[in-house]
Scaffold this motif. Structure first.
Motif, PDB file in Angstrom:
ATOM      1  N   LEU A   1      -0.375 -59.740  17.479  1.00  0.00           N
ATOM      2  CA  LEU A   1      -0.535 -61.189  17.346  1.00  0.00           C
ATOM      3  C   LEU A   1      -0.940 -61.568  15.928  1.00  0.00           C
ATOM      4  CD1 LEU A   1      -0.735 -64.023  18.654  1.00  0.00           C
ATOM      5  CD2 LEU A   1      -3.113 -63.472  19.216  1.00  0.00           C
ATOM      6  N   LEU A   2      -1.938 -60.881  15.378  1.00  0.00           N
ATOM      7  CA  LEU A   2      -2.431 -61.231  14.046  1.00  0.00           C
ATOM      8  C   LEU A   2      -1.415 -60.934  12.962  1.00  0.00           C
ATOM      9  CD1 LEU A   2      -6.136 -60.010  14.309  1.00  0.00           C
ATOM     10  CD2 LEU A   2      -5.260 -62.332  14.561  1.00  0.00           C
ATOM     11  N   LEU A   3      -0.554 -59.960  13.202  1.00  0.00           N
ATOM     12  CA  LEU A   3       0.460 -59.608  12.205  1.00  0.00           C
ATOM     13  C   LEU A   3       1.748 -60.395  12.376  1.00  0.00           C
ATOM     14  CD1 LEU A   3      -0.084 -55.736  12.155  1.00  0.00           C
ATOM     15  CD2 LEU A   3      -0.697 -57.371  10.359  1.00  0.00           C
ATOM     16  N   GLY A   4       1.767 -61.313  13.343  1.00  0.00           N
ATOM     17  CA  GLY A   4       2.934 -62.153  13.532  1.00  0.00           C
ATOM     18  C   GLY A   4       4.114 -61.448  14.176  1.00  0.00           C
ATOM     19  N   ALA A   5       3.858 -60.340  14.862  1.00  0.00           N
ATOM     20  CA  ALA A   5       4.961 -59.608  15.505  1.00  0.00           C
ATOM     21  C   ALA A   5       5.390 -60.246  16.813  1.00  0.00           C
ATOM     22  CB  ALA A   5       4.548 -58.158  15.750  1.00  0.00           C
ATOM     23  N   VAL A   6       4.587 -61.150  17.360  1.00  0.00           N
ATOM     24  CA  VAL A   6       4.930 -61.863  18.595  1.00  0.00           C
ATOM     25  C   VAL A   6       4.803 -63.353  18.344  1.00  0.00           C
ATOM     26  CG1 VAL A   6       4.292 -59.984  20.140  1.00  0.00           C
ATOM     27  CG2 VAL A   6       2.543 -61.600  19.402  1.00  0.00           C
ATOM     28  N   ALA A   7       5.515 -64.122  19.180  1.00  0.00           N
ATOM     29  CA  ALA A   7       5.574 -65.560  18.943  1.00  0.00           C
ATOM     30  C   ALA A   7       4.376 -66.306  19.524  1.00  0.00           C
ATOM     31  CB  ALA A   7       6.865 -66.128  19.535  1.00  0.00           C
ATOM     32  N   ASP A   8       3.729 -65.753  20.519  1.00  0.00           N
ATOM     33  CA  ASP A   8       2.605 -66.434  21.167  1.00  0.00           C
ATOM     34  C   ASP A   8       1.551 -65.407  21.570  1.00  0.00           C
ATOM     35  OD1 ASP A   8       3.197 -65.470  23.977  1.00  0.00           O
ATOM     36  OD2 ASP A   8       5.043 -66.571  23.588  1.00  0.00           O
ATOM     37  N   ASP A   9       0.461 -65.923  22.133  1.00  0.00           N
ATOM     38  CA  ASP A   9      -0.672 -65.041  22.468  1.00  0.00           C
ATOM     39  C   ASP A   9      -0.715 -64.655  23.941  1.00  0.00           C
ATOM     40  OD1 ASP A   9      -1.386 -67.421  23.628  1.00  0.00           O
ATOM     41  OD2 ASP A   9      -3.346 -67.581  22.672  1.00  0.00           O
ATOM     42  N   PHE A  10       0.415 -64.747  24.649  1.00  0.00           N
ATOM     43  CA  PHE A  10       0.429 -64.457  26.083  1.00  0.00           C
ATOM     44  C   PHE A  10      -0.026 -63.027  26.362  1.00  0.00           C
ATOM     45  CE2 PHE A  10       2.577 -62.920  29.915  1.00  0.00           C
ATOM     46  CZ  PHE A  10       2.167 -63.862  30.848  1.00  0.00           C
TER      47      PHE A  10
END
Length: 722
Positions: A558-567
């Motif tokens: 999440l912090l590295l922007g590898a996913v679009a949301d925090d689900f």
């Protein structure tokens, strides 16, 4: 004090509503049957309704229907079989042992199945009290079924009509526990409180909060919300945003205590956080009353004083400068918390645009699932299963209780002894110990109160009124203060006898003696085929470590922007917190066991606290990156974060120096970004606490006797590495 026990909030809690609903259903059905078919039939119907009411827990409608239907069918079958076997003593005893064992095996399905175990034993004891002909057994079984089915229909209709009210109350309870959690954090700034003890208290409160939040999820997020329930969804999500902010706030207690001990700033921080807790409580208070909440707490004077204190700080160097930076960061977080509470107030006033749900998101991972497959039961029919050993323990104890009742010099109701055993003897030694004390004290008080009532009151209508109050009080306090439930249960049983046998005053003394004997038998059998908590600790520690790894991996993505949301991050955080709460609960129960059955309590305390801090640091990193998002050198920060998470996964080998070197290099390339210092400090603390988790895990392994070289030991040594 639990919020339910406070007079200001008691009448609006779902516990009181549940007790009132149950009493109305049971007494109402009994009264209706009394006018139609007489008192004996009314009592049989009331017993069926009473047993079914114990399955009437706050649950989604489908779950409630399944749970109550299982109770009606299973207990009706038990009543019929035991009644048919009652004329044959050897067959009756065999059936009692079998039913005791099978009913106790039901606890393998979790906490919600425990009422089913008790009601099955309750019905079994009542049905075995007197020998019945086959026709009488069928008649009693039919009346029991009618009472259970009638109560089930009544409860389902009432809960369906009032389901929004129930959701409000369960959500309010989660908010009350969040307020208590925030208030506990305020105590961390009190120099009179040892920090280690306060952190342990914080972890225990976190476990309670997680349980209440899960109940809120199960009711509010299941299915599509109605239009008038959209406000509840908004408040629910605002509550979890606030929770993450509170979780991320105040993790630098040691540094602040070292440098500001004796200064006025620490009490000031504690006062602000305490006010925030009361502010959250006001939202819960309004929620229980179905009203929009309005802010009544004023922070202005404290915030002005805090701002003036920060301006007056002298220039510092080294660790003093770092402590001042932490103090300023803490001040910012408190202001953000206050702003988030304002959002929580606003969310409860009216629906605000689209609901905060991800389109098409599968919320199943957040919800409790019913799993009652036969395979789970069969898999636990083995000697090593704690549930199997518990079921054997209960069957033996109840058998001894019934046999002993036949040798007593007074005219006794044998089922009282057996029911005391069923109430007191629980899978956990610590719960058995607590129930033992509550049952004895509650029965004594209940018998004394009933003796006074029966001495001066003889009118059946008034006795029915007291019976109604006792019936309502029992379920109201069942999960809050069991001692009060024990008082109510004793009054309920003795008032029923007073109604059916007007001159049965001797039953009060008999109940006291039977309760004492049942308690002694339960205490003895709590040491028979025991399952001590330390035996399950290795598995629970490994589950925490596995959930820890998954949480760190998803947090990094999440912090590295590898996913679009925090689900996925939220799912992992929930599972991590659940595993930590399970371990913390096992630790608390272990401390109530005999001293020679306790293993590594200090190491386990340290392990749970350090894991909790690791979660807090991850949440703090999210807030830090949001706060310093402006002009952030994204590539350099992401590179530094990768190195930091690599250091955690590698259990800190040579990686920490590499991370510091990478950070220094990035800071030299872009010195204008103000987030370098806070980011350096947060990553350093994350690594330090990860190292403490690894050390505590290894110490637990040694204390529990794990042989070196096992997979568990390797996992402990590498902590978060894969």
């Amino acid at each position: 004090m639990h919020y339910t026990l406070a007079p200001r909030t008691f009448l609006f809690s779902h516990y009181f509503y549940t007790g009132l609903r149950i009493a109305t259903g049971i007494v109402g059905l009994a009264y209706l049957t009394y006018f139609i078919a007489g008192l004996p039939s009314a009592m049989a119907v009331a017993i069926g309704a009473l047993c079914t009411s114990l399955m009437d827990l706050p649950s989604p409608l489908r779950h409630k229907f399944n749970e109550m239907l299982a109770g009606v069918l299973f207990c009706s079958l038990v009543a019929l079989v035991v009644g048919l076997c009652s004329p044959v003593p050897w067959l009756l005893r065999s059936v009692i042992v079998l039913v005791s064992f099978l009913a106790s095996m039901m606890v393998v399905y979790g906490r919600k199945a425990m009422p089913l175990q008790f009601v099955a034993l309750f019905v079994m004891m009542l049905s075995s009290e007197e020998a019945a002909t086959p026709l009488q057994a069928l008649h009693q079984g039919a009346l029991f079924f009618l009472g259970g089915a009638g109560y089930m229909a009544y409860a389902m209709v009432v809960v369906w009509i009032l389901q929004r009210r129930l959701k409000q109350q369960v959500l309010a309870e989660a908010l009350y526990e969040l307020a208590a959690y925030t208030s506990t954090k305020a105590g961390c700034y009190d120099m009179a409180q040892p920090l280690s003890a306060q952190m342990e208290k914080l972890v225990r409160q976190q476990s309670t909060l997680a349980e209440r939040q899960q109940a809120s999820r199960d009711l509010i997020l299941r299915g599509r919300p109605a239009k008038d329930e959209e406000v509840l969804v908004q408040v629910h999500y605002a509550m979890f945003d606030l929770y993450e902010l509170v979780l991320a706030t105040h993790t630098d207690y040691v540094l602040l205590r070292q440098h500001f001990a004796g200064a006025s700033v620490l009490p000031l921080l504690g006062d602000l956080i305490g006010k925030a807790a009361r502010d959250i409580e006001s939202v819960a208070y309004a929620m229980t009353r179905g009203r929009p909440s309005q802010r009544t707490v004023d922070y202005d004077a404290e915030l002005r004083t805090l701002a003036a204190t920060l301006r007056a700080l002298p220039p510092g160097e080294g660790e003093a400068a770092e402590a001042q930076a932490v103090l300023r960061a803490t001040s910012n977080k408190i202001r953000e918390t206050i702003a988030m509470i304002a959002r929580l107030h606003a969310a409860g006033q009216a629906p605000q645009g689209a609901l905060p749900m991800l389109a098409g998101a599968d919320l199943t991972p957040f919800l409790t699932q019913q799993r009652y497959s036969l395979g789970i039961l069969l898999a636990n029919l083995r000697w090593t299963s704690p549930t199997f050993r518990y079921a054997l323990r209960v069957a033996m104890a109840i058998s001894v209780g019934l046999v002993s009742s036949e040798w007593l010099p007074w005219q006794t109701h044998g089922y009282w002894i057996a029911l005391t055993i069923a109430v007191v003897l629980k899978p956990s030694f610590s719960i058995t110990r607590q129930r033992r004390a509550d049952r004895l004290v509650g029965t004594l008080i209940g018998c004394l109160l009933t003796a006074v009532i029966l001495r001066f009151v003889h009118a059946p209508a008034i006795l029915f009124g007291f019976l109604f109050v006792a019936t309502a009080a029992g379920p109201t306090f069942l999960y809050v203060k069991y001692r009060y439930t024990a008082i109510a249960a004793s009054m309920q049983a003795l008032l029923l006898i007073g109604l059916t046998v007007p001159h049965g005053a001797g039953a009060i003394g008999e109940r006291l003696l039977d309760t004492l004997l049942g308690t002694l038998i339960a205490t003895f059998f709590s040491y028979v085929l025991p399952s001590w908590e330390y035996q399950d600790l290795p598995r629970l520690v490994d589950e925490v470590l596995e959930a820890n790894r998954k949480y760190v991996d998803d947090g990094a993505a999440l912090l590295l922007g590898a996913v679009a949301d925090d689900f996925h991050y939220r799912v992992s955080r929930k599972r991590f917190m659940d595993s930590l709460a399970t371990l913390s609960g096992a630790l608390g129960r272990m401390l109530d066991e005999p001293a020679d059955k306790r293993r590594a309590p200090r190491e386990l305390n340290r392990f749970t606290v350090q894991n909790y801090l690791l979660v807090a640091h991850m949440a703090a990193l999210r807030l830090l990156l949001r706060r310093y998002a402006e002009n952030m050198p994204r590539a350099e920060v992401e590179a530094m974060l990768r190195n930091g998470f690599a250091a955690v996964r590698a259990s800190l080998g040579a990686a920490p120096q590499a991370v510091d070197s990478a950070l220094d290099k990035a800071a030299r390339q872009d010195p204008a970004w103000p987030g370098w210092g806070p980011l350096r400090r947060r990553l350093r603390m994350l690594r330090q606490d990860a190292a403490q988790v690894a050390l505590a895990s290894a110490a637990i392994g040694q204390a529990l006797g794990r042989p070196a070289g096992t997979q568990a030991a390797k996992d402990d040594a590498s902590l978060l590495g894969r």
